[in-house]
Design a protein around this motif. Structure first.
Motif, PDB file in Angstrom:
ATOM      1  N   LEU A 189       0.828  -1.202   0.000  1.00 37.05           N
ATOM      2  CA  LEU A 189       0.000   0.000   0.000  1.00 37.05           C
ATOM      3  C   LEU A 189       0.864   1.254   0.000  1.00 37.05           C
ATOM      4  O   LEU A 189       0.637   2.186  -0.787  1.00 37.05           O
ATOM      5  CB  LEU A 189      -0.929  -0.001   1.214  1.00 37.05           C
ATOM      6  CG  LEU A 189      -1.920  -1.170   1.292  1.00 37.05           C
ATOM      7  CD1 LEU A 189      -2.635  -1.182   2.638  1.00 37.05           C
ATOM      8  CD2 LEU A 189      -2.930  -1.085   0.162  1.00 37.05           C
ATOM      9  N   LEU A 190       1.853   1.295   0.884  1.00 38.55           N
ATOM     10  CA  LEU A 190       2.747   2.451   0.954  1.00 38.55           C
ATOM     11  C   LEU A 190       3.738   2.443  -0.193  1.00 38.55           C
ATOM     12  O   LEU A 190       4.054   3.503  -0.761  1.00 38.55           O
ATOM     13  CB  LEU A 190       3.485   2.462   2.295  1.00 38.55           C
ATOM     14  CG  LEU A 190       2.607   2.453   3.550  1.00 38.55           C
ATOM     15  CD1 LEU A 190       3.467   2.397   4.801  1.00 38.55           C
ATOM     16  CD2 LEU A 190       1.713   3.678   3.585  1.00 38.55           C
ATOM     17  N   SER A 191       4.222   1.266  -0.542  1.00 38.60           N
ATOM     18  CA  SER A 191       5.212   1.170  -1.624  1.00 38.60           C
ATOM     19  C   SER A 191       4.630   1.679  -2.936  1.00 38.60           C
ATOM     20  O   SER A 191       5.327   2.321  -3.734  1.00 38.60           O
ATOM     21  CB  SER A 191       5.670  -0.285  -1.792  1.00 38.60           C
ATOM     22  OG  SER A 191       6.279  -0.761  -0.618  1.00 38.60           O
ATOM     23  N   THR A 229      -9.354   0.267  -2.667  1.00 37.20           N
ATOM     24  CA  THR A 229     -10.274  -0.635  -3.361  1.00 37.20           C
ATOM     25  C   THR A 229      -9.955  -2.083  -3.031  1.00 37.20           C
ATOM     26  O   THR A 229     -10.853  -2.905  -2.819  1.00 37.20           O
ATOM     27  CB  THR A 229     -10.207  -0.401  -4.877  1.00 37.20           C
ATOM     28  OG1 THR A 229     -10.603   0.947  -5.169  1.00 37.20           O
ATOM     29  CG2 THR A 229     -11.128  -1.362  -5.617  1.00 37.20           C
ATOM     30  N   ARG A 230      -8.674  -2.419  -2.983  1.00 35.99           N
ATOM     31  CA  ARG A 230      -8.290  -3.786  -2.623  1.00 35.99           C
ATOM     32  C   ARG A 230      -8.700  -4.118  -1.198  1.00 35.99           C
ATOM     33  O   ARG A 230      -9.134  -5.235  -0.906  1.00 35.99           O
ATOM     34  CB  ARG A 230      -6.787  -3.974  -2.807  1.00 35.99           C
ATOM     35  CG  ARG A 230      -6.365  -4.103  -4.262  1.00 35.99           C
ATOM     36  CD  ARG A 230      -4.924  -4.531  -4.385  1.00 35.99           C
ATOM     37  NE  ARG A 230      -3.993  -3.459  -4.091  1.00 35.99           N
ATOM     38  CZ  ARG A 230      -3.093  -3.481  -3.116  1.00 35.99           C
ATOM     39  NH1 ARG A 230      -3.010  -4.527  -2.309  1.00 35.99           N
ATOM     40  NH2 ARG A 230      -2.273  -2.471  -2.925  1.00 35.99           N
ATOM     41  N   LEU A 231      -8.551  -3.157  -0.293  1.00 33.71           N
ATOM     42  CA  LEU A 231      -8.909  -3.407   1.100  1.00 33.71           C
ATOM     43  C   LEU A 231     -10.415  -3.544   1.289  1.00 33.71           C
ATOM     44  O   LEU A 231     -10.873  -4.206   2.219  1.00 33.71           O
ATOM     45  CB  LEU A 231      -8.385  -2.274   1.990  1.00 33.71           C
ATOM     46  CG  LEU A 231      -6.874  -2.160   2.152  1.00 33.71           C
ATOM     47  CD1 LEU A 231      -6.524  -1.009   3.091  1.00 33.71           C
ATOM     48  CD2 LEU A 231      -6.260  -3.455   2.667  1.00 33.71           C
ATOM     49  N   GLN A 232     -11.201  -2.910   0.429  1.00 36.60           N
ATOM     50  CA  GLN A 232     -12.653  -2.918   0.564  1.00 36.60           C
ATOM     51  C   GLN A 232     -13.321  -4.107  -0.120  1.00 36.60           C
ATOM     52  O   GLN A 232     -14.551  -4.235  -0.048  1.00 36.60           O
ATOM     53  CB  GLN A 232     -13.231  -1.621  -0.010  1.00 36.60           C
ATOM     54  CG  GLN A 232     -12.861  -0.384   0.794  1.00 36.60           C
ATOM     55  CD  GLN A 232     -13.199   0.912   0.075  1.00 36.60           C
ATOM     56  OE1 GLN A 232     -13.560   0.897  -1.102  1.00 36.60           O
ATOM     57  NE2 GLN A 232     -13.065   2.026   0.768  1.00 36.60           N
ATOM     58  N   GLN A 233     -12.550  -4.971  -0.734  1.00 38.84           N
ATOM     59  CA  GLN A 233     -13.142  -6.115  -1.416  1.00 38.84           C
ATOM     60  C   GLN A 233     -13.945  -6.977  -0.435  1.00 38.84           C
ATOM     61  O   GLN A 233     -13.465  -7.319   0.638  1.00 38.84           O
ATOM     62  CB  GLN A 233     -12.060  -6.962  -2.082  1.00 38.84           C
ATOM     63  CG  GLN A 233     -11.426  -6.321  -3.298  1.00 38.84           C
ATOM     64  CD  GLN A 233     -10.334  -7.191  -3.901  1.00 38.84           C
ATOM     65  OE1 GLN A 233      -9.921  -8.192  -3.314  1.00 38.84           O
ATOM     66  NE2 GLN A 233      -9.856  -6.817  -5.074  1.00 38.84           N
ATOM     67  N   GLY A 234     -15.143  -7.321  -0.827  1.00 33.83           N
ATOM     68  CA  GLY A 234     -15.981  -8.178   0.004  1.00 33.83           C
ATOM     69  C   GLY A 234     -16.973  -7.427   0.864  1.00 33.83           C
ATOM     70  O   GLY A 234     -17.917  -8.041   1.385  1.00 33.83           O
TER      71      GLY A 234
END
Length: 219
Positions: free
Chosen positions: A75-77, A115-120
């Motif tokens: 995420l930070l990278s 968006t990746r973290l919010q999947q599901g």
């Protein structure tokens, strides 16, 4: 369990389809709960350590190297890579100032990570909102099916009604059992996502200021 078995035995295709739908919703919700719970807890543990190591670096390039082993979800990278990317040329994106291009790159990287973290989340919300009604439909259909069978038998007594109706009511309880964990997980994950978003937005803002300062010194 006995009520579900009795409901399955006396039900027709529609009733069994409702049962299988609730089972699929429950399995899907619990898979998401376990996976996303583990993922978000890992992100919340990684972010403070990774950011602390990054800010101790002597340059953005060195900070990016330090993030390699600490920022496991990248995420930070991703934002550091966006900050180090050279301004675009020959496109509409290049028509903006270097500051605007930097802001756009950091914003796109931030949105991609969130968006990746919010999947599901949508699935959990959908299960929490619809599972009780699916279970209620199963109950209504089970009662209707049971009453048809009793009426066809010709003998009507209270004990003949109580058994099938009680078994059909199990579907309402099953719908609630599917929905409640999904709703609780959705709310908890929403809180964790808010914490992650605040950390990432702060990092993106600080990173933008540092990169603009470095560009000004080079100019």
């Amino acid at each position: 369990m006995g009520g579900l078995q009795a409901y399955w035995a006396q039900s027709d295709g529609i009733g069994r389809s409702v049962t299988l739908l609730l089972l699929a919703m429950s399995i899907g919700a619990w898979v998401l709960i376990l996976w996303r719970g583990w993922l978000l807890r890992r992100v919340l543990a990684d972010l403070p350590q990774a950011m602390a190591a990054f800010w101790q670096a002597g340059s953005l390039a060195e900070g990016q190297q330090r993030l390699a082993g600490l920022d496991r979800e990248q995420l930070l990278s991703g934002m550091v890579s966006a900050a180090l990317q050279a301004p675009a040329t020959g496109t509409l994106q290049a028509s903006g100032s270097p500051e605007a291009q930097l802001t756009r790159r950091l914003r796109d990287s931030l949105h991609s990570g969130l968006t990746r973290l919010q999947q599901g989340q949508v699935f959990l919300a959908s299960v929490g909102a619809t599972a009780p009604f699916v279970g209620l439909f199963g109950t209504v259909w089970g009662i209707y099916h049971a009453l048809l069978g009793i009426a066809g038998a010709g003998n009507l007594a209270i004990d003949q009604i109580a058994g099938p109706v009680g078994e059909a009511l199990v579907m309402t309880a099953a719908g609630l059992a599917v929905a409640i964990p999904a709703v609780l997980a959705y709310n908890l994950f929403g809180k964790w996502l808010g914490q992650c978003e605040a950390e990432l937005e702060g990092f993106a803002h600080d990173l933008r200021e540092i990169q603009l300062g470095a560009d000004a010194r080079r100019a």
